[in-house]
Enzyme design. Structure first.
Site, PDB file in Angstrom:
ATOM      1  N   CYS A  57       7.416  13.172 -31.595  1.00 58.45           N
ATOM      2  CA  CYS A  57       7.919  14.243 -32.455  1.00 58.45           C
ATOM      3  C   CYS A  57       8.748  15.168 -31.589  1.00 58.45           C
ATOM      4  CB  CYS A  57       6.780  15.010 -33.121  1.00 58.45           C
ATOM      5  SG  CYS A  57       7.367  16.422 -34.087  1.00 58.45           S
ATOM      6  N   CYS A  72      13.965  17.266 -38.125  1.00 56.81           N
ATOM      7  CA  CYS A  72      13.244  16.190 -37.429  1.00 56.81           C
ATOM      8  C   CYS A  72      13.977  15.939 -36.122  1.00 56.81           C
ATOM      9  CB  CYS A  72      13.202  14.921 -38.283  1.00 56.81           C
ATOM     10  SG  CYS A  72      12.460  13.493 -37.449  1.00 56.81           S
TER      11      CYS A  72
END
Length: 274
Positions: free
Chosen positions: A73, A217
């Site tokens: 992430c 993201c």
């Protein structure tokens, strides 16, 4: 249990220090904590653990709201770096961490942005994983009674990138979940909808695996730029405009690591009885 709430461009996280606290997260507990009405609420849970290797500073774990653990992430990595410095767990500017996928170096810059060495993008279908016989710059897929042209890459997690004319009208909410769970992605995938404004600038929306569309993201921004460069659409340094804000991505091409630079914001500290 003490925790912090942080965000990277609106992609929000609950961050927990498991170095000085003894904590265990079951999938059920994570789902309860993730509930924005009954729990803390977040896109992902980040857990800071002691390193497994003396050459590293920390181990970095990431959980989706459904309780599943993921290996990467990018926005979380930036928040991770800010968190460990804010909490006095380290005073280093270059922070070396391990993840479920490998190792990363996180660098806190003088202007409090965080630069993340995301490693080299991997286009091998088996690495994504993606069901295909060989590496292609563009794959043809059938989904939702449409023919989809896409690029596929692993940034430590699986990404599918589709070029669109306008991200504002892209079918993120309808096509995103169909492609996320497409049979050619045995471990599901993050789906990026990329609008090329010019060679140094793209707009992007991402439907994240296990989380749905988020404000930003980080690994999705990296994947979009990597695919765009592979397809000859983008320059080596690209500004990525996401709903939550801007990231800067730089990649010199095969044989080189990709770098992501962006902000990480501490919102508040909290305490919750488990």
């Amino acid at each position: 249990m003490q925790f912090s709430k942080m965000h990277g461009l609106g992609n929000d996280f609950m961050v927990v220090d498991a170095v000085t606290q003894n904590v265990f997260f079951s999938p059920e507990l994570i789902r309860r904590l993730a509930d924005r009405h009954l729990g803390v609420g977040f896109d992902q849970l980040l857990v800071v653990e002691p390193p497994y290797d003396p050459e590293l500073d920390f181990h970095y774990r990431i959980f989706n709201t459904d309780g599943s653990e993921v290996a990467q992430c990018g926005n979380g990595a930036r928040c991770f770096a800010r968190f460990v410095r804010l909490k006095g767990l380290t005073n280093k500017r270059d922070i070396r961490v391990s993840t479920a996928n490998g190792r990363m170096v996180l660098t806190v810059t003088d202007d409090d942005l965080v630069r993340v060495n995301m490693g080299e993008p991997n286009f091998e279908p088996s690495a994504v994983p993606f069901r295909a016989n060989k590496v292609e710059k563009t794959y043809i897929m059938r989904a939702a009674e449409q023919t989809i042209l896409c690029g596929v890459v692993s940034m430590g997690n699986p990404h599918c990138v589709i070029q669109v004319d306008d991200v504002d009208t892209a079918a993120v909410e309808t096509l995103g979940p169909v492609l996320e769970s497409h049979e050619r992605f045995p471990e599901r995938a993050n789906i990026g909808f990329m609008q090329v404004v010019k060679r140094e600038h793209i707009r992007l929306r991402v439907y994240e695996r296990g989380a749905g569309e988020t404000q930003a993201c980080g690994s999705g921004a990296c994947a979009a730029v990597a695919v765009g460069i592979q397809q000859g659409l983008l320059a080596e340094e690209v500004r990525v405009e996401l709903p939550g804000g801007r990231l800067d991505i730089a990649w010199k091409g095969p044989g080189h690591p990709l770098y992501m630079t962006g902000p990480a914001v501490h919102v508040y500290d909290g305490f919750i009885h488990l």
